[in-house]
Design an enzyme around this catalytic site. Sequence first.
Site, PDB file in Angstrom:
ATOM      1  N   CYS A 101       0.962 -14.121  -1.734  1.00 49.79           N
ATOM      2  CA  CYS A 101       0.322 -14.952  -2.253  1.00 49.79           C
ATOM      3  C   CYS A 101       0.674 -16.102  -1.085  1.00 49.79           C
ATOM      4  O   CYS A 101      -0.508 -17.125  -0.587  1.00 49.79           O
ATOM      5  CB  CYS A 101       0.272 -15.513  -3.424  1.00 49.79           C
ATOM      6  SG  CYS A 101      -0.373 -14.532  -4.683  1.00 49.79           S
ATOM      7  N   SER A 129       8.693   0.919 -48.785  1.00 42.42           N
ATOM      8  CA  SER A 129       8.377  -0.505 -48.089  1.00 42.42           C
ATOM      9  C   SER A 129       7.007  -0.742 -47.850  1.00 42.42           C
ATOM     10  O   SER A 129       6.383  -2.018 -47.643  1.00 42.42           O
ATOM     11  CB  SER A 129       9.374  -0.632 -46.743  1.00 42.42           C
ATOM     12  OG  SER A 129       8.823   0.255 -45.829  1.00 42.42           O
ATOM     13  N   GLU A 188      -3.389 -16.773  -7.754  1.00 44.05           N
ATOM     14  CA  GLU A 188      -3.662 -17.608  -6.769  1.00 44.05           C
ATOM     15  C   GLU A 188      -4.964 -17.019  -5.579  1.00 44.05           C
ATOM     16  O   GLU A 188      -5.554 -17.897  -5.218  1.00 44.05           O
ATOM     17  CB  GLU A 188      -2.423 -17.747  -5.849  1.00 44.05           C
ATOM     18  CG  GLU A 188      -1.213 -18.285  -6.375  1.00 44.05           C
ATOM     19  CD  GLU A 188      -0.184 -17.054  -6.934  1.00 44.05           C
ATOM     20  OE1 GLU A 188       1.010 -17.361  -6.787  1.00 44.05           O
ATOM     21  OE2 GLU A 188      -0.856 -16.191  -7.558  1.00 44.05           O
ATOM     22  N   LEU A 244       2.408   4.410 -35.918  1.00 46.98           N
ATOM     23  CA  LEU A 244       3.080   3.437 -34.877  1.00 46.98           C
ATOM     24  C   LEU A 244       2.018   3.332 -33.809  1.00 46.98           C
ATOM     25  O   LEU A 244       2.296   3.400 -32.581  1.00 46.98           O
ATOM     26  CB  LEU A 244       4.387   3.995 -34.571  1.00 46.98           C
ATOM     27  CG  LEU A 244       5.627   4.156 -35.408  1.00 46.98           C
ATOM     28  CD1 LEU A 244       6.547   4.686 -34.672  1.00 46.98           C
ATOM     29  CD2 LEU A 244       5.648   2.807 -35.978  1.00 46.98           C
TER      30      LEU A 244
END
Length: 359
Positions: A77, A161, A44, A197
């Site tokens: 705001c 995997s 804003e 990761l």
Amino acid sequence: MALDLASKARGQTWPNPMVGAIIVKNGRVVGQGYHKKAGQMHAEAEALAQAGNQATGATLYVNLEPCCHCQKRTPPCTQAIIKAGIKAVVYAADDPNPNVSGRGAEELRKAGIETIGKVMEKEARGLNEVYQKYMVTGYPFTVLKMALSLDGRIAAPGGQSRGLSSEASLKLVHQMRLESEAIMVGSGTVIKDDPELTVRLVDNPDNKQPTRFVIDSTLKSPLTSRAFDQTTAKTVMITTEKADQAKRSELEKKEIEIWTIRALPDGMVDIKELLRQMGLHEYCNLLVEGGSGLATSFLKAKLVDKLSFFYTPNIIGEDGIPPFGQLGLKNITEAFKLRDLQTRAIGNDILIEAYLSGS
């Protein structure tokens, strides 16, 4: 337009929400802005600065109720909106922050500003689902991500995997990491796959890396694991009182943060207590990338908010590893129910995303 603007800062605003604002006067956009990251100008305020004197008598559109409190690094705001002479505010969703929660809209109305709420509310709440969950419960929003063969196996019989997902899927996973505050795996994944990761396959100009959480109730993970390299990202080890004290000392020498969480009767880490602690440390969202054991623990504890399953064009067979272990269900009526299911093609894979009913 406000929702689109807000989404440009996806993954960059934690612990704040994504917010976009548009100021319209006489059918023309005279100002716009979005919150880019915590501590920077709110949407804003940015839109008002761009509009300048043209904000007087204009309408402000924003995807979240304007803030009205001073318990943050930026001014409220609502006061800026009132001072600028805005005549009407249209917002999409109430702010779940208890410091706002309807007070922002009420403050605007008391100042004589026409205030209309809950316009495109579903879309707005979906955009800020992480913020919504964290503000209401104090727990991080948790996404369980898994790659599966077409017959529902996450790994070969020996546990391998790697290579299951397409390159396109891997890139999307790295984008998911970039948009997360934390990634979590169990010791089994660390031992079998030795994952790094980190965010590597997508643009990451600020080198933003999520904190890696490794659950290891006895600290049996190898000290040489890539997840323990603190030069690539921060790692937090999650263990119990049964932890190997010698291993603990070695991890501390690597400056790895260690959290000791109470153990359940089966000796496993109390996942619910862990997530409560993560919330207290302002971790708002969590991507769980662990294997079958960790996925089962999260599902049984009803701590999964969203599932992201990448189905790949492979068949492994019944001797492969399933995504979940025993869930203790007695009949089909007790099955975990999903809602708002969506599917899309990602390279040669199919991504299925859904929310747990009740989450």
